[in-house]
Design a protein around this motif. Structure first.
Motif, PDB file in Angstrom:
ATOM      1  N   GLY A 101       0.917  -1.089   0.039  1.00 18.01           N
ATOM      2  CA  GLY A 101       0.113  -0.048   0.054  1.00 18.01           C
ATOM      3  C   GLY A 101       0.794   1.339  -0.015  1.00 18.01           C
ATOM      4  O   GLY A 101       0.607   2.147  -0.791  1.00 18.01           O
ATOM      5  N   SER A 105      -0.024   2.430  -3.613  1.00 17.97           N
ATOM      6  CA  SER A 105      -1.222   3.402  -3.643  1.00 17.97           C
ATOM      7  C   SER A 105      -0.719   4.745  -3.126  1.00 17.97           C
ATOM      8  O   SER A 105      -0.531   5.699  -4.103  1.00 17.97           O
ATOM      9  CB  SER A 105      -2.058   2.845  -2.569  1.00 17.97           C
ATOM     10  OG  SER A 105      -3.210   3.454  -2.438  1.00 17.97           O
ATOM     11  N   TYR A 131      -3.651  -4.142   3.873  1.00 16.31           N
ATOM     12  CA  TYR A 131      -3.101  -3.213   4.709  1.00 16.31           C
ATOM     13  C   TYR A 131      -3.000  -3.674   6.213  1.00 16.31           C
ATOM     14  O   TYR A 131      -4.261  -3.696   6.736  1.00 16.31           O
ATOM     15  CB  TYR A 131      -3.952  -1.883   4.761  1.00 16.31           C
ATOM     16  CG  TYR A 131      -3.725  -1.111   3.633  1.00 16.31           C
ATOM     17  CD1 TYR A 131      -2.746  -0.177   3.637  1.00 16.31           C
ATOM     18  CD2 TYR A 131      -4.381  -0.964   2.572  1.00 16.31           C
ATOM     19  CE1 TYR A 131      -2.537   0.717   2.713  1.00 16.31           C
ATOM     20  CE2 TYR A 131      -4.378  -0.034   1.387  1.00 16.31           C
ATOM     21  CZ  TYR A 131      -3.256   0.945   1.500  1.00 16.31           C
ATOM     22  OH  TYR A 131      -3.064   1.842   0.339  1.00 16.31           O
ATOM     23  N   SER A 139      -5.945  -3.768  -0.189  1.00 15.29           N
ATOM     24  CA  SER A 139      -4.646  -2.829  -0.874  1.00 15.29           C
ATOM     25  C   SER A 139      -4.611  -2.957  -2.356  1.00 15.29           C
ATOM     26  O   SER A 139      -5.395  -3.828  -2.887  1.00 15.29           O
ATOM     27  CB  SER A 139      -3.280  -3.335  -0.307  1.00 15.29           C
ATOM     28  OG  SER A 139      -2.757  -4.483  -1.022  1.00 15.29           O
ATOM     29  N   SER A 142      -4.385  -6.473  -3.565  1.00 16.65           N
ATOM     30  CA  SER A 142      -5.442  -7.539  -3.122  1.00 16.65           C
ATOM     31  C   SER A 142      -6.012  -8.102  -4.208  1.00 16.65           C
ATOM     32  O   SER A 142      -6.250  -7.377  -5.384  1.00 16.65           O
ATOM     33  CB  SER A 142      -6.527  -6.889  -2.207  1.00 16.65           C
ATOM     34  OG  SER A 142      -5.835  -6.384  -0.868  1.00 16.65           O
TER      35      SER A 142
END
Length: 342
Positions: A101, A105, A131, A139, A142
């Motif tokens: 993450g 992200s 996460y 995340s 995933s």
């Protein structure tokens, strides 16, 4: 016995701090920490010239547990902070520790530019596809359908591949390993360290609390040999319990397919050989997933070129060489100057 810089040879335990290691019992991070400490000892790394930079997340506690310099920074910004560390102190050996993450992200933008610029950083991406620190939200990595507190009916996102992301933005080094493979992981880390430029290593790491067994279909003993292919530059892409399966390019679909050696006259000569300088092959390998294809582990891509930090300092040296002799006044009055008449 001493290392390359003349310092006394250190053991893995010498890179451990006096801090209590605080991860959940059974977390894959323990195994990665052990592999990194082994790597530093094998490299005879000088603690005074080594820095670990992290963002936020379970993995980000890493700098507390390595007896070198360290910096626990902010979410997703570890590559940006590490960029400053490396440019200001080019003699330092800089490692970056990120979770999936944190890296893909919140910090996706920073990681992208760090990879395409090719800074000389060793970047470790702990991928547990969740996460963990914030109690199990899905995340970017995933899998579709995963039920979490933030996706109670199942994730409808398509997961992001760290390997395809890295290769797509121009990374010059990408490797993948598994947290529990203690013999292979330090060798991958050493290859990443040897590479001059940005090196990204994705580590498949089990989160025992919020995503336990996510990689079991790849790593369990009864399936591992048929679900993993360990790539070696110049070697045929062969795998399987009996080493009787290989990867071949299907010319009609331009995709990889599994063949069984011995079937219909298929021999080792029909199997692809790994070329770690071939970005197209690396992309095909990075995209492979079970059950139809094995997961590729090892150094998938390594094609060095000049690093960003080398180029920056080359330009700085050139600018210094063109600067006029003398003090600050001479510098201020040189070049494009003008006079404002009253």
């Amino acid at each position: 016995m001493s290392g390359p810089d003349g310092i006394a040879a250190l053991q893995p335990k010498d890179y451990a701090t006096d801090q209590e290691v605080r991860w959940c019992p059974g977390c894959g991070d323990y195994a990665i920490l052990k592999a990194v400490q082994r790597t530093l000892a094998d490299l005879a790394a000088d603690p005074a010239k080594t820095v670990f930079v992290s963002g936020i997340g379970c993995a980000a506690r890493f700098p507390y547990y390595i007896a070198t310099y360290g910096f626990h920074t902010i979410h997703g910004r570890a590559p940006a902070v590490a960029t400053g560390v490396k440019l200001a102190n080019p003699e330092l050996d800089v490692w970056v520790v990120m979770g999936d993450g944190d890296a893909l992200s919140i910090g996706g933008n920073h990681l992208m530019h760090c990879l395409r610029r090719n800074l000389d950083l060793n970047m470790l991406l702990f991928n547990n596809e969740i996460y963990g620190l914030t109690k199990g939200q899905y995340s970017p990595t995933s899998r579709a359908g995963l039920r979490t507190p933030s996706t109670p009916m199942g994730s409808i996102d398509q997961p992001l591949s760290a390997g395809l992301f890295a290769l797509g933005v121009g990374a010059r080094f990408f490797a993948r390993g598994v947290d529990t493979q203690q013999k292979r992981l330090p060798e991958i880390f050493k290859r990443a360290h040897t590479h001059r430029g940005a090196s990204l290593v994705e580590i498949l790491q089990n989160c025992i609390v919020y995503n336990d067994g996510v990689f079991a279909g790849i790593t369990e003993r009864d399936v591992a040999e048929d679900r993993q292919v360990h790539v070696q530059h110049g070697e045929p892409l062969i795998f399987g319990k009996d080493q009787d399966r290989g990867l071949r390019l299907n010319p009609s679909t331009l995709s990889l397919e599994v063949v069984n050696l011995g079937d219909a006259g298929i021999t080792e000569a029909d199997v692809l050989r790994h070329d770690e300088k071939n970005r197209v092959l690396a992309t095909l390998l990075a995209a492979m997933e079970p059950p139809t294809l094995p997961v590729a582990l090892g150094v998938l891509y390594c094609d060095p070129t000049s690093s960003y930090d080398q180029s920056v300092h080359t330009q700085l040296d050139a600018a210094k060489g063109q600067a006029p002799a003398g003090g600050l006044q001479e510098v201020m009055r040189a070049g494009h100057t003008w006079t404002v008449e009253a």
